[in-house]
Design an enzyme around this catalytic site. Structure first.
Site, PDB file in Angstrom:
ATOM      1  N   LYS A  25      44.371  19.180  46.265  1.00  0.00           N
ATOM      2  CA  LYS A  25      42.997  19.603  47.186  1.00  0.00           C
ATOM      3  C   LYS A  25      42.738  18.241  48.031  1.00  0.00           C
ATOM      4  O   LYS A  25      43.086  17.227  47.619  1.00  0.00           O
ATOM      5  CB  LYS A  25      41.983  19.743  45.955  1.00  0.00           C
ATOM      6  CG  LYS A  25      40.584  19.955  46.650  1.00  0.00           C
ATOM      7  CD  LYS A  25      40.237  21.206  47.443  1.00  0.00           C
ATOM      8  CE  LYS A  25      38.835  21.162  47.979  1.00  0.00           C
ATOM      9  NZ  LYS A  25      38.830  22.128  49.150  1.00  0.00           N
ATOM     10  N   GLY A  26      41.909  18.493  49.335  1.00  0.00           N
ATOM     11  CA  GLY A  26      41.738  17.588  50.006  1.00  0.00           C
ATOM     12  C   GLY A  26      40.761  16.612  49.723  1.00  0.00           C
ATOM     13  O   GLY A  26      39.772  16.671  48.902  1.00  0.00           O
TER      14      GLY A  26
ATOM     15  N   ASN B  67      36.504  31.295  52.697  1.00  0.00           N
ATOM     16  CA  ASN B  67      36.086  30.439  51.804  1.00  0.00           C
ATOM     17  C   ASN B  67      35.243  29.347  52.524  1.00  0.00           C
ATOM     18  O   ASN B  67      35.556  29.115  53.732  1.00  0.00           O
ATOM     19  CB  ASN B  67      37.048  29.493  50.958  1.00  0.00           C
ATOM     20  CG  ASN B  67      37.707  28.418  51.583  1.00  0.00           C
ATOM     21  OD1 ASN B  67      37.210  27.271  51.450  1.00  0.00           O
ATOM     22  ND2 ASN B  67      38.788  28.693  52.476  1.00  0.00           N
TER      23      ASN B  67
ATOM     24  N   ASN C 130      46.734  15.616  50.453  1.00  0.00           N
ATOM     25  CA  ASN C 130      46.109  16.265  51.431  1.00  0.00           C
ATOM     26  C   ASN C 130      44.807  15.412  51.441  1.00  0.00           C
ATOM     27  O   ASN C 130      43.973  15.397  50.544  1.00  0.00           O
ATOM     28  CB  ASN C 130      45.620  17.636  51.190  1.00  0.00           C
ATOM     29  CG  ASN C 130      45.037  18.333  52.411  1.00  0.00           C
ATOM     30  OD1 ASN C 130      43.792  18.065  52.661  1.00  0.00           O
ATOM     31  ND2 ASN C 130      45.606  19.244  53.108  1.00  0.00           N
TER      32      ASN C 130
ATOM     33  N   CYS D 233      39.725  21.567  58.955  1.00  0.00           N
ATOM     34  CA  CYS D 233      39.003  22.407  57.966  1.00  0.00           C
ATOM     35  C   CYS D 233      37.725  22.808  59.000  1.00  0.00           C
ATOM     36  O   CYS D 233      36.986  22.108  59.472  1.00  0.00           O
ATOM     37  CB  CYS D 233      38.591  21.522  57.113  1.00  0.00           C
ATOM     38  SG  CYS D 233      37.387  22.462  55.800  1.00  0.00           S
TER      39      CYS D 233
ATOM     40  N   GLY E  47      44.886  34.330  53.158  1.00  0.00           N
ATOM     41  CA  GLY E  47      45.768  35.348  52.820  1.00  0.00           C
ATOM     42  C   GLY E  47      46.260  36.195  53.926  1.00  0.00           C
ATOM     43  O   GLY E  47      46.502  35.949  55.013  1.00  0.00           O
TER      44      GLY E  47
END
Ligand code: FMN
Length: 305
Positions: free
Chosen positions: A48-49, A72, A102, A133, A220
């Site tokens: 995870k970042g 998200n 990350n 992001c 996705g």
């Protein structure tokens, strides 16, 4: 089954046993899948970042399902880099995972500090710089869409660590090749492509915008064609720069398509929410494909015509 040669060279002296990794933010810290699969079998896992200080992220609702994927706006909730090093890395080392950390920051200086804290940590094999992001007010897309800013972040991290550096590209840059070239020129060992694309979701009946952050990152199957196009463009223009392909990979066919357009490895993201064994299934499928076709992962790279 026979063991085909799946090893890939992703630059910076890093060789992965196979080209199937899990994508940042979709696989926790790599420790949540105990009992589901052995993380050591995967090419690697992306954490995870991580930021310098722990973050709570955005308020709920933070996710919404869409026709061919999800939105998200987590806002980079994470335990912080120090807790990651102290609590997560030793457990990942025990599991013999290949770990890509990350990292995310809002300034060049903070990116440098993150690199300094991860440099030399046994069990961390590479850094992935999240300069793309879409779900944070500052420092997210600003770096990733601007070749100069992206080059400056890459240079600062390069001057701080000997770890291999992957820079994660945004699909929202108008010229992905220019951003990738700036990364290469400033010492990146690879680029990973792509991060999510900004979108939104509204309830037709009530008019309520579903995400508290209002907009979120689309991921996705919906984004796979965009990811293929960007990986293909970067590979064609900068064949010496390893590309890690990300975006809508759910099946082995998706992964092979990504290798064929030039990715040396792939990351499985949103698909892990549908099936937590998705990455292992892609790997099993790739192994079977390479045996049946008498080929290797390396031979598939860049074979789209
Ligand atoms: C819930 C969620 C959280 C994510 N968090 C991060 C993150 O912390 N850092 C990052 O670089 N990418 C993050 N991403 C982006 C993914 O790593 C990946 O680039 C993107 O989802 C596209 O791949 P996919 O279509 O296979 O999901 C996140 C994606 C999702 C869905």
């Amino acid at each position: 089954m026979a063991r085909p040669d799946l090893e890939v060279d992703v630059g910076g002296g890093l060789r992965l046993a196979n080209p199937v990794l899990t994508a940042s933010g979709t696989f926790g810290y790599g420790l949540e899948h105990d009992g589901i699969g052995d993380v050591a079998e995967l090419g690697g896992i992306c954490s995870k970042g991580l930021s310098l200080a722990p973050r709570e992220g955005n308020p709920p609702e933070r996710i919404a399902e869409t026709a061919a994927g999800m939105l998200n706006a987590i806002g980079l909730a994470n335990v912080g880099v120090d807790a990651f090093v102290r609590e997560k890395v030793p457990a990942l080392r025990e599991r013999r995972a290949t770990v890509i950390a990350n990292v995310f920051a809002t300034s060049v200086e903070d990116f440098r500090e993150l690199a300094r804290r991860l440099d030399g940590v046994e069990g961390v094999h590479a850094l992935e710089l999240n300069v793309s992001c879409p779900n944070v007010a500052h420092g997210g897309l600003e770096f990733g869409v601007d070749p100069k800013a992206c080059g400056a972040v890459t240079r600062a991290v390069r001057d701080t660590t000997r770890l291999p550096i992957w820079v994660k590209l945004s699909p929202e840059a108008s010229d992905s090749v220019a951003v990738a070239r700036a990364c290469l020129d400033n010492g990146a060992d690879a680029v990973s492509a792509i991060n999510t694309i900004r979108g939104m979701s509204v309830d037709a009946r009530t008019g309520r915008i579903r995400l508290a952050n209002r907009t979120g990152g689309l991921s996705g199957p919906a984004i796979k064609p965009i990811a293929l196009r960007i990986v293909w463009e970067v590979h064609r223009k900068l064949p010496e720069l390893p590309v890690i392909g990300i975006g809508g990979i759910s099946t082995v066919e998706d992964a092979i398509e990504m290798l064929r357009v030039g990715a040396r490895a792939v990351q499985v993201g949103t698909a892990s929410f549908v099936d937590p064994r998705a990455a292992w299934n892609v790997l099993d499928g790739l192994r079977a494909f390479c045996v049946a076709q008498r080929t290797t992962a390396r031979e598939l790279v860049g074979t789209a015509w």
